[in-house]
Design a protein around this motif. Structure first.
Motif, PDB file in Angstrom:
ATOM      1  N   PRO A   1     -78.124 -52.285 -19.880  1.00 18.83           N
ATOM      2  CA  PRO A   1     -78.071 -51.295 -20.968  1.00 18.83           C
ATOM      3  C   PRO A   1     -76.680 -51.192 -21.592  1.00 18.83           C
ATOM      4  O   PRO A   1     -76.546 -50.936 -22.789  1.00 18.83           O
ATOM      5  N   PHE A   2     -75.634 -51.401 -20.791  1.00 14.70           N
ATOM      6  CA  PHE A   2     -74.260 -51.223 -21.247  1.00 14.70           C
ATOM      7  C   PHE A   2     -73.842 -52.318 -22.227  1.00 14.70           C
ATOM      8  O   PHE A   2     -73.096 -52.059 -23.181  1.00 14.70           O
ATOM      9  N   PHE A   3     -74.313 -53.553 -22.004  1.00 13.84           N
ATOM     10  CA  PHE A   3     -73.899 -54.692 -22.825  1.00 13.84           C
ATOM     11  C   PHE A   3     -75.009 -55.196 -23.746  1.00 13.84           C
ATOM     12  O   PHE A   3     -74.900 -56.296 -24.293  1.00 13.84           O
TER      13      PHE A   3
ATOM     14  N   ASP B   1     -61.269 -54.584 -21.471  1.00 19.48           N
ATOM     15  CA  ASP B   1     -61.438 -53.186 -21.874  1.00 19.48           C
ATOM     16  C   ASP B   1     -62.907 -52.803 -21.942  1.00 19.48           C
ATOM     17  O   ASP B   1     -63.280 -51.664 -21.634  1.00 19.48           O
ATOM     18  N   ASP B   2     -63.759 -53.754 -22.359  1.00 24.42           N
ATOM     19  CA  ASP B   2     -65.202 -53.491 -22.395  1.00 24.42           C
ATOM     20  C   ASP B   2     -65.739 -53.236 -20.990  1.00 24.42           C
ATOM     21  O   ASP B   2     -66.632 -52.403 -20.798  1.00 24.42           O
ATOM     22  N   VAL B   3     -65.205 -53.978 -20.026  1.00 24.00           N
ATOM     23  CA  VAL B   3     -65.692 -53.841 -18.646  1.00 24.00           C
ATOM     24  C   VAL B   3     -65.277 -52.510 -18.040  1.00 24.00           C
ATOM     25  O   VAL B   3     -66.098 -51.778 -17.496  1.00 24.00           O
ATOM     26  N   ILE B   4     -64.000 -52.169 -18.142  1.00 23.45           N
ATOM     27  CA  ILE B   4     -63.545 -50.930 -17.491  1.00 23.45           C
ATOM     28  C   ILE B   4     -64.061 -49.686 -18.206  1.00 23.45           C
ATOM     29  O   ILE B   4     -63.982 -48.580 -17.652  1.00 23.45           O
ATOM     30  N   ALA B   5     -64.624 -49.860 -19.396  1.00 25.79           N
ATOM     31  CA  ALA B   5     -65.203 -48.713 -20.094  1.00 25.79           C
ATOM     32  C   ALA B   5     -66.363 -48.102 -19.317  1.00 25.79           C
ATOM     33  O   ALA B   5     -66.702 -46.926 -19.512  1.00 25.79           O
ATOM     34  N   ILE B   6     -66.963 -48.893 -18.409  1.00 29.11           N
ATOM     35  CA  ILE B   6     -68.105 -48.386 -17.653  1.00 29.11           C
ATOM     36  C   ILE B   6     -67.690 -47.285 -16.672  1.00 29.11           C
ATOM     37  O   ILE B   6     -68.514 -46.533 -16.169  1.00 29.11           O
ATOM     38  N   TYR B   7     -66.386 -47.190 -16.397  1.00 28.02           N
ATOM     39  CA  TYR B   7     -65.912 -46.118 -15.527  1.00 28.02           C
ATOM     40  C   TYR B   7     -66.211 -44.736 -16.120  1.00 28.02           C
ATOM     41  O   TYR B   7     -66.216 -43.736 -15.399  1.00 28.02           O
ATOM     42  N   GLN B   8     -66.452 -44.688 -17.416  1.00 22.48           N
ATOM     43  CA  GLN B   8     -66.760 -43.409 -18.068  1.00 22.48           C
ATOM     44  C   GLN B   8     -68.228 -43.010 -17.886  1.00 22.48           C
ATOM     45  O   GLN B   8     -68.595 -41.876 -18.208  1.00 22.48           O
TER      46      GLN B   8
ATOM     47  N   MET C   1     -68.636 -53.600 -10.186  1.00 21.63           N
ATOM     48  CA  MET C   1     -67.610 -54.286 -10.980  1.00 21.63           C
ATOM     49  C   MET C   1     -67.588 -55.777 -10.659  1.00 21.63           C
ATOM     50  O   MET C   1     -67.483 -56.618 -11.557  1.00 21.63           O
ATOM     51  N   ASP C   2     -67.704 -56.115  -9.375  1.00 23.71           N
ATOM     52  CA  ASP C   2     -67.682 -57.532  -8.977  1.00 23.71           C
ATOM     53  C   ASP C   2     -68.819 -58.313  -9.602  1.00 23.71           C
ATOM     54  O   ASP C   2     -68.665 -59.490  -9.943  1.00 23.71           O
ATOM     55  N   CYS C   3     -69.971 -57.670  -9.754  1.00 22.36           N
ATOM     56  CA  CYS C   3     -71.132 -58.412 -10.238  1.00 22.36           C
ATOM     57  C   CYS C   3     -71.008 -58.777 -11.717  1.00 22.36           C
ATOM     58  O   CYS C   3     -71.822 -59.563 -12.214  1.00 22.36           O
ATOM     59  N   VAL C   4     -69.998 -58.244 -12.413  1.00 22.53           N
ATOM     60  CA  VAL C   4     -69.757 -58.683 -13.788  1.00 22.53           C
ATOM     61  C   VAL C   4     -68.423 -59.433 -13.916  1.00 22.53           C
ATOM     62  O   VAL C   4     -68.309 -60.367 -14.709  1.00 22.53           O
ATOM     63  N   THR C   5     -67.410 -59.065 -13.121  1.00 19.71           N
ATOM     64  CA  THR C   5     -66.122 -59.761 -13.237  1.00 19.71           C
ATOM     65  C   THR C   5     -66.187 -61.166 -12.637  1.00 19.71           C
ATOM     66  O   THR C   5     -65.544 -62.092 -13.154  1.00 19.71           O
ATOM     67  N   ILE C   6     -66.952 -61.357 -11.581  1.00 20.31           N
ATOM     68  CA  ILE C   6     -67.099 -62.695 -10.999  1.00 20.31           C
ATOM     69  C   ILE C   6     -67.712 -63.669 -12.014  1.00 20.31           C
ATOM     70  O   ILE C   6     -67.177 -64.759 -12.229  1.00 20.31           O
TER      71      ILE C   6
END
Length: 447
Positions: free
Chosen positions: A160-162, A173-180, A196-201
């Motif tokens: 849903p986020f992307f 910046d798009d990734v860390i925005a999910i912290y909100q 976070m790992d499941c998208v940064t990896i």
């Protein structure tokens, strides 16, 4: 109406000169437009007129804004009609990125133009994942459960986020925005790290494969995982737990085995008749619902000493399997409703926590089947000085550590020493529990 300017040329094929009509009606000095093309000369004249910034001379070394603007207009027009190759376009994009006017540029039909969400789904699909195939070639076998967990996290959080975004446009910046996201803020630090790992990896992997030009995903603010201390049942309470009615004798036997050997839940599930030797269990497999029988966690088989009482109880349990006459040595000891498969390991926890609650121990939900493994290692360390033996039996070792220790430890000596220790620590509980089992209706479920 008088003309705003006049264009003339001093010779055939030469550059056009412009004279502007001034406010008093007179004409300005001639200025070269720098082009022999009449239409282009008109454009130059109109541009100068509109900007009110006519240069003193066309070849002035001082940068001229009007000429710069004209060049831009001309370049933009030509850009619409130039026959550009993909290399040309990529070069333009690279220049703009280099000048920090673009974060990235995605060409059509390039890997970066792939929608990010389908890419993440494919990345975490166990059998088709290019990441899995690569890791397997490198000798790093990742579990089906690892992929399934990450797939579900993409489905729940990142999908849903992307939605609608492209792989090549996702930035740190798009990734860390999910912290909100309020849902994220309510989760444990360990779970947030996994999300976070499941998208940064995948994004770091995509950068290595030139599927995106954006990097920096490894430098994101790291989630500090608060390690939760493993709860271990106090020794004084262990005997009470096994002496209370369980409601499921098979689960009680499974927990008893884990207490005595430190085996993992999947290894207990995978136990077959052929794994039971005279005074030890040869732990050769683990079980999960995706791959069924697999090698143990660290990829190495190991011996786990058992008492005679445990040996006999496990043999008798295996012989009750309806498939015993058909499968013989491959018969599962802790079988489920489908006797060709193990029972669900959730029942190991379910009946353990019931027994703990019935004993009166507070907060029974803090304890799980894995507490026996930690209790085994903790208690054994108190009576065995050589922790290499404990590691060999428990499986708490890397491949490198195993090879190092295996040079110095004889297996039979380990079985004897660890067997004596387990007997000293847990023998009375096993004997008392198995000599007077609580006969109750068993509820068994297939994994």
């Amino acid at each position: 109406m008088a003309k705003l300017f006049y264009l003339t040329t001093k010779r055939h094929g030469g550059n056009y000169y412009v004279q502007f009509r001034l406010d008093d009606g007179s004409l300005s000095f001639q200025k070269s437009t720098g082009t022999p093309n009449y239409d282009e000369a008109q454009k130059v004249a109109y541009t100068w007129l509109a900007n009110g910034n006519i240069p003193a001379r066309i070849n002035s070394k001082t940068p001229d804004q009007a000429q710069t603007d004209l060049d831009k207009i001309s370049w933009m027009k030509q850009l619409r009609t130039f026959d550009l190759t993909r290399e040309d376009v990529q070069h333009i994009v690279d220049v703009l990125i280099e000048r920090k006017m673009l974060v990235s540029g995605i060409l059509t039909a390039e890997p970066g133009s792939t929608p990010i969400v389908p890419f993440l789904y494919e990345f975490w699909t166990y059998k088709t994942s290019p990441y899995y195939k690569e890791k397997k070639v490198l000798g790093q076998e990742l579990s089906h459960n690892y992929f399934a967990t990450n797939y579900s996290r993409v489905e729940r959080y990142w999908g849903p986020f992307f939605e609608g975004r492209l792989l090549g446009e996702i930035t740190p910046d798009d990734v860390i925005a999910i912290y909100q996201d309020e849902r994220i803020q309510k989760l444990s630090s360990k779970t947030v790290k996994g999300i976070m790992d499941c998208v940064t990896i995948p994004l770091k992997w995509a950068y290595q494969k030139h599927m995106t030009q954006i990097t920096g995903f490894g430098e994101l603010p790291r989630v500090r995982v608060k390690s939760r201390e493993r709860e271990i049942l106090p020794e004084v309470d262990v005997a009470k737990v096994f002496s209370t009615p369980w409601g499921n004798e098979v689960s009680r036997l499974a927990n008893l085995l884990a207490m005595y050997t430190g085996m993992r839940a999947g290894e207990v599930q995978a136990l077959r008749l052929q794994d039971i030797q005279d005074n030890y269990i040869w732990v050769s497999h683990s079980y999960n619902k995706y791959n069924e029988l697999v090698t143990p966690k660290n990829g190495e088989c190991r011996p786990c000493p058992i008492s005679k009482e445990l040996h006999d109880a496990l043999i008798e349990r295996a012989k009750t399997n309806p498939k015993y006459s058909l499968y013989k040595g491959e018969t599962f000891v802790f079988y489920g409703q489908d006797s060709s498969k193990p029972m669900n390991q959730r029942n190991f926890n379910k009946y353990l926590q019931r027994a703990i609650a019935d004993t009166g121990i507070p907060e029974p939900e803090k304890y799980g089947f894995h507490c026996w493994r930690h209790g085994f290692c903790t208690e054994a360390a108190g009576v065995i000085q050589d922790d290499r033996m404990i590691r060999m039996v428990s499986g708490h070792k890397s491949q490198q550590m195993f090879e190092h220790y295996a040079k110095h430890i004889e297996q039979q000596k380990t079985i004897e020493t660890m067997g004596n220790a387990a007997q000293k620590l847990f023998g009375d509980i096993v004997t008392k529990t198995l000599s007077s089992p609580v006969l109750e209706i068993e509820e068994e479920f297939t994994a």
